[in-house]
Design an enzyme around this catalytic site. Structure first.
Site, short mmCIF file in Angstrom:
data_model
loop_
_atom_site.label_atom_id
_atom_site.label_comp_id
_atom_site.label_asym_id
_atom_site.label_seq_id
_atom_site.Cartn_x
_atom_site.Cartn_y
_atom_site.Cartn_z
N ASN A 86 5.17 2.17 1.95
CA ASN A 86 5.50 1.96 3.40
C ASN A 86 7.15 1.76 3.36
O ASN A 86 7.39 0.70 2.69
CB ASN A 86 4.77 0.87 4.14
CG ASN A 86 3.29 1.41 4.07
OD1 ASN A 86 3.23 2.52 4.40
ND2 ASN A 86 2.29 0.50 4.18
N HIS A 99 7.66 -2.12 -2.66
CA HIS A 99 6.31 -2.37 -3.40
C HIS A 99 5.42 -1.16 -3.13
O HIS A 99 5.51 -0.53 -2.22
CB HIS A 99 5.44 -3.62 -2.77
CG HIS A 99 5.41 -3.66 -1.31
ND1 HIS A 99 6.44 -3.99 -0.50
CD2 HIS A 99 4.46 -3.31 -0.53
CE1 HIS A 99 5.95 -3.89 0.77
NE2 HIS A 99 4.84 -3.58 0.82
N HIS A 101 1.47 0.08 -3.09
CA HIS A 101 0.26 -0.44 -3.12
C HIS A 101 -0.70 0.68 -4.05
O HIS A 101 -0.45 1.84 -3.92
CB HIS A 101 -0.43 -0.08 -1.67
CG HIS A 101 0.32 -0.91 -0.50
ND1 HIS A 101 -0.23 -2.04 0.08
CD2 HIS A 101 1.53 -0.97 0.10
CE1 HIS A 101 0.67 -2.58 1.07
NE2 HIS A 101 1.59 -1.88 1.07
P1 AMP Z 1 3.64 -3.52 3.71
O1 AMP Z 1 2.81 -3.56 4.99
O2 AMP Z 1 3.41 -2.12 2.99
O3 AMP Z 1 4.90 -4.08 3.64
O4 AMP Z 1 2.52 -4.28 2.61
C1 AMP Z 1 2.90 -5.65 2.47
C2 AMP Z 1 1.37 -6.11 1.75
O5 AMP Z 1 1.73 -7.30 1.43
C3 AMP Z 1 0.20 -6.31 2.61
O6 AMP Z 1 -0.83 -5.61 2.48
C4 AMP Z 1 0.00 -7.75 2.80
O7 AMP Z 1 -1.34 -7.97 2.85
C5 AMP Z 1 0.50 -8.19 1.39
N1 AMP Z 1 0.89 -9.74 1.07
C6 AMP Z 1 1.81 -10.31 1.99
N2 AMP Z 1 2.13 -11.48 1.52
C7 AMP Z 1 1.57 -11.55 0.21
C8 AMP Z 1 1.24 -12.54 -0.48
N3 AMP Z 1 1.78 -13.72 -0.48
N4 AMP Z 1 0.40 -12.18 -1.64
C9 AMP Z 1 -0.11 -11.09 -1.71
N5 AMP Z 1 0.22 -10.07 -0.98
C10 AMP Z 1 0.66 -10.42 0.19
#
Ligand code: AMP
Length: 113
Positions: A86, A99, A101
């Protein structure tokens, strides 16, 4: 970068369930999984998103896909899995550190929402 949760995870300053770490890439379980397997794979260097990628990032981002492939095999996903990036708020990016996924172990419909 100070204040970036994924930078804190990379440094070991915030908790995470790590599944991989090397000098360029870190991978860990998503805290709010959307599939039985939901991993996040990040470059250790703080890059806000694909929009900020430079040619110098190519080796690390190539390595990121090698790690993705290794994790897909380690988690028994080679029948099929999805990699998602994203990029930017309109796409739903909520953490401003690039990142990927890695989602798997359930059927994944198309198109995504
Ligand atoms: P996005 O919405 O593509 O930016 O994805 C961010 C992702 O990071 C989401 O799926 C969250 O659940 C995940 N996330 C946020 N903070 C953490 C954390 N501290 N540890 C693991 N995952 C996280």
């Amino acid at each position: 970068m100070r204040g970036c949760i994924f930078c804190q995870i990379v440094r070991g300053d915030a908790p995470a369930r790590l599944v991989h770490q090397d000098d360029e890439i870190t991978a860990f379980h998503d805290a709010n999984p959307q599939a039985p397997v939901h991993l996040l794979i990040v470059p250790n260097r703080h890059i806000e998103g694909v929009r900020d990628v430079t040619p110098g990032d190519a080796p690390a981002l190539g390595r990121l896909f090698v790690v993705a492939r290794q994790l897909a095999e380690a988690f028994d996903l080679l029948d099929g899995y999805r990699l998602v990036v994203n990029d930017g708020p309109a796409a739903g990016q909520s953490v401003p550190h690039l990142h990927v996924h890695l989602l798997g172990a359930r059927s994944l419909s198309w198109p995504p929402g």
